[in-house]
Design an enzyme around this catalytic site. Structure first.
Site, PDB file in Angstrom:
ATOM      1  N   ALA A  12      33.861  88.224  24.522  1.00 12.24           N
ATOM      2  CA  ALA A  12      33.849  86.759  24.634  1.00 12.24           C
ATOM      3  C   ALA A  12      33.135  86.294  25.902  1.00 12.24           C
ATOM      4  CB  ALA A  12      35.287  86.241  24.622  1.00 12.24           C
ATOM      5  N   SER A  39      37.983  94.206  23.720  1.00 11.57           N
ATOM      6  CA  SER A  39      39.286  93.640  23.328  1.00 11.57           C
ATOM      7  C   SER A  39      39.132  92.360  22.520  1.00 11.57           C
ATOM      8  CB  SER A  39      40.118  93.299  24.570  1.00 11.57           C
ATOM      9  OG  SER A  39      40.478  94.448  25.254  1.00 11.57           O
ATOM     10  N   GLU A 110      53.466  80.263  21.790  1.00 10.98           N
ATOM     11  CA  GLU A 110      53.696  81.605  22.332  1.00 10.98           C
ATOM     12  C   GLU A 110      54.548  81.491  23.590  1.00 10.98           C
ATOM     13  OE1 GLU A 110      49.866  84.106  20.700  1.00 10.98           O
ATOM     14  OE2 GLU A 110      49.677  83.225  22.672  1.00 10.98           O
ATOM     15  N   HIS A 234      52.688  94.076  27.194  1.00  9.27           N
ATOM     16  CA  HIS A 234      53.075  93.209  26.071  1.00  9.27           C
ATOM     17  C   HIS A 234      54.408  93.724  25.544  1.00  9.27           C
ATOM     18  CE1 HIS A 234      52.946  90.870  22.402  1.00  9.27           C
ATOM     19  NE2 HIS A 234      51.825  90.279  22.810  1.00  9.27           N
ATOM     20  N   ARG A 281      55.971  86.829  29.321  1.00  7.11           N
ATOM     21  CA  ARG A 281      55.880  88.224  28.898  1.00  7.11           C
ATOM     22  C   ARG A 281      56.532  89.244  29.820  1.00  7.11           C
ATOM     23  NH1 ARG A 281      49.900  88.572  26.557  1.00  7.11           N
ATOM     24  NH2 ARG A 281      50.530  87.273  24.814  1.00  7.11           N
ATOM     25  N   HIS A 342      48.863  95.787  28.245  1.00  6.08           N
ATOM     26  CA  HIS A 342      48.149  94.846  27.381  1.00  6.08           C
ATOM     27  C   HIS A 342      46.980  94.153  28.079  1.00  6.08           C
ATOM     28  CE1 HIS A 342      47.603  92.010  24.128  1.00  6.08           C
ATOM     29  NE2 HIS A 342      47.794  90.984  24.933  1.00  6.08           N
ATOM     30  N   ARG A 377      49.731  86.720  33.375  1.00  8.56           N
ATOM     31  CA  ARG A 377      48.938  85.815  32.545  1.00  8.56           C
ATOM     32  C   ARG A 377      49.786  85.124  31.480  1.00  8.56           C
ATOM     33  NH1 ARG A 377      46.117  86.538  27.430  1.00  8.56           N
ATOM     34  NH2 ARG A 377      47.067  88.590  27.383  1.00  8.56           N
TER      35      ARG A 377
HETATM   36  P1  FAD Z   1      35.977  92.618  26.151  1.00  5.95           P
HETATM   37  O1  FAD Z   1      36.075  91.786  24.955  1.00  5.95           O
HETATM   38  O2  FAD Z   1      36.986  93.702  26.328  1.00  5.95           O
HETATM   39  O3  FAD Z   1      34.522  93.256  26.129  1.00  5.95           O
HETATM   40  C1  FAD Z   1      34.136  94.219  27.075  1.00  5.95           C
HETATM   41  C2  FAD Z   1      32.698  94.583  26.804  1.00  5.95           C
HETATM   42  O4  FAD Z   1      32.209  95.369  27.870  1.00  5.95           O
HETATM   43  C3  FAD Z   1      32.514  95.425  25.543  1.00  5.95           C
HETATM   44  O5  FAD Z   1      31.337  95.010  24.888  1.00  5.95           O
HETATM   45  C4  FAD Z   1      32.315  96.827  26.097  1.00  5.95           C
HETATM   46  O6  FAD Z   1      31.529  97.650  25.265  1.00  5.95           O
HETATM   47  C5  FAD Z   1      31.572  96.515  27.372  1.00  5.95           C
HETATM   48  N1  FAD Z   1      31.650  97.564  28.386  1.00  5.95           N
HETATM   49  C6  FAD Z   1      32.737  98.044  29.028  1.00  5.95           C
HETATM   50  N2  FAD Z   1      32.379  99.032  29.867  1.00  5.95           N
HETATM   51  C7  FAD Z   1      31.039  99.169  29.758  1.00  5.95           C
HETATM   52  C8  FAD Z   1      30.076 100.022  30.344  1.00  5.95           C
HETATM   53  N3  FAD Z   1      30.394 100.966  31.238  1.00  5.95           N
HETATM   54  N4  FAD Z   1      28.784  99.891  29.970  1.00  5.95           N
HETATM   55  C9  FAD Z   1      28.399  98.969  29.044  1.00  5.95           C
HETATM   56  N5  FAD Z   1      29.269  98.121  28.470  1.00  5.95           N
HETATM   57  C10 FAD Z   1      30.566  98.233  28.816  1.00  5.95           C
HETATM   58  N6  FAD Z   1      43.797  87.024  24.710  1.00  5.95           N
HETATM   59  C11 FAD Z   1      43.968  85.760  24.279  1.00  5.95           C
HETATM   60  O7  FAD Z   1      43.618  84.808  24.989  1.00  5.95           O
HETATM   61  N7  FAD Z   1      44.537  85.523  23.063  1.00  5.95           N
HETATM   62  C12 FAD Z   1      44.940  86.521  22.233  1.00  5.95           C
HETATM   63  O8  FAD Z   1      45.418  86.273  21.142  1.00  5.95           O
HETATM   64  C13 FAD Z   1      44.785  87.861  22.674  1.00  5.95           C
HETATM   65  N8  FAD Z   1      45.212  88.896  21.900  1.00  5.95           N
HETATM   66  C14 FAD Z   1      44.954  90.178  22.315  1.00  5.95           C
HETATM   67  C15 FAD Z   1      45.304  91.231  21.471  1.00  5.95           C
HETATM   68  C16 FAD Z   1      45.005  92.525  21.839  1.00  5.95           C
HETATM   69  C17 FAD Z   1      45.363  93.662  20.946  1.00  5.95           C
HETATM   70  C18 FAD Z   1      44.365  92.786  23.080  1.00  5.95           C
HETATM   71  C19 FAD Z   1      44.040  94.183  23.523  1.00  5.95           C
HETATM   72  C20 FAD Z   1      44.052  91.728  23.927  1.00  5.95           C
HETATM   73  C21 FAD Z   1      44.329  90.431  23.546  1.00  5.95           C
HETATM   74  N9  FAD Z   1      43.985  89.350  24.359  1.00  5.95           N
HETATM   75  C22 FAD Z   1      44.181  88.074  23.931  1.00  5.95           C
HETATM   76  C23 FAD Z   1      43.211  89.562  25.580  1.00  5.95           C
HETATM   77  C24 FAD Z   1      41.737  89.256  25.303  1.00  5.95           C
HETATM   78  O9  FAD Z   1      41.397  89.782  24.035  1.00  5.95           O
HETATM   79  C25 FAD Z   1      40.834  89.876  26.342  1.00  5.95           C
HETATM   80  O10 FAD Z   1      41.275  89.561  27.628  1.00  5.95           O
HETATM   81  C26 FAD Z   1      39.411  89.347  26.192  1.00  5.95           C
HETATM   82  O11 FAD Z   1      38.962  89.511  24.880  1.00  5.95           O
HETATM   83  C27 FAD Z   1      38.483  90.068  27.153  1.00  5.95           C
HETATM   84  O12 FAD Z   1      37.165  89.687  26.862  1.00  5.95           O
HETATM   85  P2  FAD Z   1      35.995  90.207  27.784  1.00  5.95           P
HETATM   86  O13 FAD Z   1      34.768  89.568  27.266  1.00  5.95           O
HETATM   87  O14 FAD Z   1      36.346  90.034  29.206  1.00  5.95           O
HETATM   88  O15 FAD Z   1      35.969  91.790  27.511  1.00  5.95           O
HETATM   89  C1  SIN Z   2      49.333  88.044  21.180  1.00  6.98           C
HETATM   90  O1  SIN Z   2      48.829  87.638  20.144  1.00  6.98           O
HETATM   91  O2  SIN Z   2      50.526  88.280  21.347  1.00  6.98           O
HETATM   92  C2  SIN Z   2      48.425  88.279  22.329  1.00  6.98           C
HETATM   93  C3  SIN Z   2      48.107  86.994  22.944  1.00  6.98           C
HETATM   94  C4  SIN Z   2      47.536  87.233  24.295  1.00  6.98           C
HETATM   95  O3  SIN Z   2      47.454  88.362  24.755  1.00  6.98           O
HETATM   96  O4  SIN Z   2      47.174  86.236  24.938  1.00  6.98           O
END
Ligand code: FAD
Ligand code: SIN
Length: 524
Positions: A12, A39, A110, A234, A281, A342, A377
């Site tokens: 994202a 994630s 939530e 979590h 949480r 989490h 968080r």
């Molecule tokens: P990520 O989406 O984790 O992307 C990381 C990117 O970096 C990936 O493309 C990966 O390939 C790349 N990368 C990593 N290391 C390297 C490297 N060495 N070289 C090249 N590329 C690399 N948050 C919410 O707000 N609402 C929710 O409902 C929610 N539910 C969740 C459910 C689960 C199961 C999990 C695990 C998390 C959840 N979260 C939620 C948290 C949220 O999903 C994450 O915090 C968020 O998506 C992180 O986004 P990001 O772009 O920072 O990293």
């Molecule tokens: C969940 O759906 O419980 C995860 C939400 C979050 O990590 O923010």
């Protein structure tokens, strides 16, 4: 290869930044493994935003600060929360099919939220968001998406062919996982959007690649990191011997699910907190942990079977199907759950423009410490942080473009003194060992003695891993091991430095919360 801007990460945060930058600049997005490997694609519950007439920014700000136990930076909290409705608007324009009710976005609830304010796509919000961002990025001629690139280290002044003393970051060395070659990618600006470090723990809801690479790379390059002791657990990860990291979204509790002691059937959360299952949480995870430890249980029960079956299936279609495949019908049976790591609340220190300590280096999303989350968080605030800071970093880069120098020639990666590894077992052994002692010694409830044991193990392993890294050709596993160990060290050092219990950092040796909340900042 030289580009305008390099973004490391296709979740994202990375794709939001890429789309905003691509209005004016050429962007290269690098990702380890598949483009959907972070994630983001796994997020379930949704995205928090004030969209209900009865809700206010002040309420959301207050809930965020309460969950964060006062360690949040108010300036950041306001910055993010006030931009949330706009972020949701943009996602709607990109085609994210959020659930609606009576022509309005449906808002679920939530833990820690005083109002319904979570927009969602059933129970698979992250996948819908990832897909929409990725489709937009693929359609944009100014964005090049390069999966299967495991970034190793940032390119800094010490890699310039003629040292200029500028102190800038010029890009990154990345292992092409398809060819085994290391390529130097340079750019005027680099954005780290590499996600969290959850896989430092034995049990985690995070995907396999969440090994804290960006945090470790930034630290090695000279950035400060903050509040790394604040690891979120979590409360409700599925307990199943086959499927080890399947999350049961907090929205199940938001829509009325109860936590029960499987031995007595007692609904115990009201005994721990007046907000019961909807307490923040850290409180619910500690309560689950306490029940499990006190009664020697393998798991506790999460039960929503008292709600009508159609309501459950309608709200949680993916979880329902997944559990049914494992022999659990959540419309009639309780779900066995355990706490699991989490979310990484701490990370690379950034300002409101996503700037790190190093010129030319920005960061956004879970790899950062922006001041939003503080000591814990608030649910569904993290995707929001990715959108707001992805855009903020892009805006700052575009605004300063004319100040940025073109990257100088840099030294190519030197693999002349390494050979192929003949002992991959060392990597596996160290991975397993780190994740185990972090779970046992640096988990939900901590003590100084256990933290010191972990610190001792880490110091011993540093020598072994660096020796291996210095002698053998890099592989993704080795890159990740080196980063996991670095992150473990940052977490333990931060935990040892905090002489109080606050939010996610709970230690039996310092059970009280100090009057003044202070960040734990480590300086390289
Ligand atoms: P990520 O989406 O984790 O992307 C990381 C990117 O970096 C990936 O493309 C990966 O390939 C790349 N990368 C990593 N290391 C390297 C490297 N060495 N070289 C090249 N590329 C690399 N948050 C919410 O707000 N609402 C929710 O409902 C929610 N539910 C969740 C459910 C689960 C199961 C999990 C695990 C998390 C959840 N979260 C939620 C948290 C949220 O999903 C994450 O915090 C968020 O998506 C992180 O986004 P990001 O772009 O920072 O990293
Ligand atoms: C969940 O759906 O419980 C995860 C939400 C979050 O990590 O923010």
């Amino acid at each position: 290869m030289t580009h305008d801007v390099i973004i490391i990460g296709s979740g994202a945060a990375g794709l939001t930044a890429a789309l905003a930058l691509a209005e004016k600049r050429k962007v290269l997005v690098l990702a380890k493994g598949e483009l959907t490997g972070g994630s983001t694609a796994w997020a379930q519950g949704g995205i928090a935003a004030v969209l209900d007439a009865g809700d206010t920014f002040e309420n959301h700000i207050k809930d965020t600060m309460v969950a964060g136990a006062g360690l949040n930076r108010l300036e950041t909290v306001e910055f993010v929360i006030e931009r949330a409705p706009h972020a949701i608007d943009r996602l709607v324009q990109l085609g994210v099919p959020f659930n609606t009710e009576d022509e309005h976005l449906h808002l679920t609830r939530e833990g820690g939220h005083s109002h319904r304010r979570i927009v969602h796509v059933a129970d698979a919000t992250g996948w819908a968001v990832q897909e929409a961002l990725l489709n937009a990025a693929k359609a944009n001629p100014n964005i090049t998406l390069l999966p299967h690139q495991a970034c190793i280290d940032l390119i800094t002044g010490k890699h310039e062919q003629r040292y200029s003393g500028s102190g800038r970051v010029w890009g990154v060395y990345a292992l092409d996982e398809t060819t085994g070659k290391v390529v130097a990618h340079t750019a005027k600006a680099t954005v780290l959007a590499t996600g969290g470090a959850g896989r430092v723990y034995q049990f985690s809801t995070a995907p396999r690649g969440a090994t804290g690479d960006g945090i470790a790379m930034a630290w090695r390059a000279g950035c400060r990191v903050g509040n790394m002791e604040m690891m979120q657990f979590h409360p409700t990860c599925l307990y199943n011997l086959e499927v080890k990291n399947f999350l049961i979204t907090e929205a199940v509790r938001g829509e009325g699910g109860h936590l029960l002691n499987p031995r007595t059937g007692h609904r115990y959360m009201p005994d721990y907190d007046e907000r019961a299952e909807l307490a923040p949480r850290d409180i619910v995870a500690r309560a689950n942990d306490a029940e499990i430890k006190r009664d020697g249980l393998d798991y506790v029960h999460l039960d929503i079977s008292h709600q009508p079956a159609e309501f459950v299936k309608g709200h949680f279609p993916n979880i329902y199907e997944k559990l049914l495949g494992l022999g659990i019908d959540m419309t009639t049976q309780p779900i066995p759950v355990v706490p699991a790591q989490h979310y990484t609340c701490g990370g690379i220190m950034i300002d409101l423009a996503g700037r790190t300590d190093l010129p030319g280096l920005y960061a956004a999303g879970e790899c950062t410490e922006s001041g939003l989350h503080g000591a814990n968080r608030l649910a569904s605030n993290s995707l929001l942080e990715c959108f707001v800071f992805g855009e903020a970093a892009a805006a700052d880069i575009l605004a300063r473009w004319d100040e940025f120098d073109a990257p100088p020639p840099v030294r190519p990666w030197d693999a002349s003194r390494v050979t192929d590894s003949d002992e991959e077992v060392i990597i596996k052994q160290n991975w397993t060992e780190i994740r185990r002692f972090m779970w046992n010694y640096v988990g939900i409830v901590r003590t100084t003695k256990r933290l010191e044991r972990a610190a001792h193990r880490i110091q011993m392993m540093f020598g072994e891993v660096e020796d291996y890294y210095g002698h053998f050709r890099v592989s993704t596993d080795l890159i990740e091991l080196r980063n996991l160990l670095q992150c473990a060290d940052l977490i333990v050092r931060s935990a040892l430095a905090r002489h109080e219990s606050r939010g996610l950092h709970f230690t039996l040796d310092y059970p009280k919360t100090l009057a003044v909340a202070k960040d734990t900042v480590l300086v390289p």
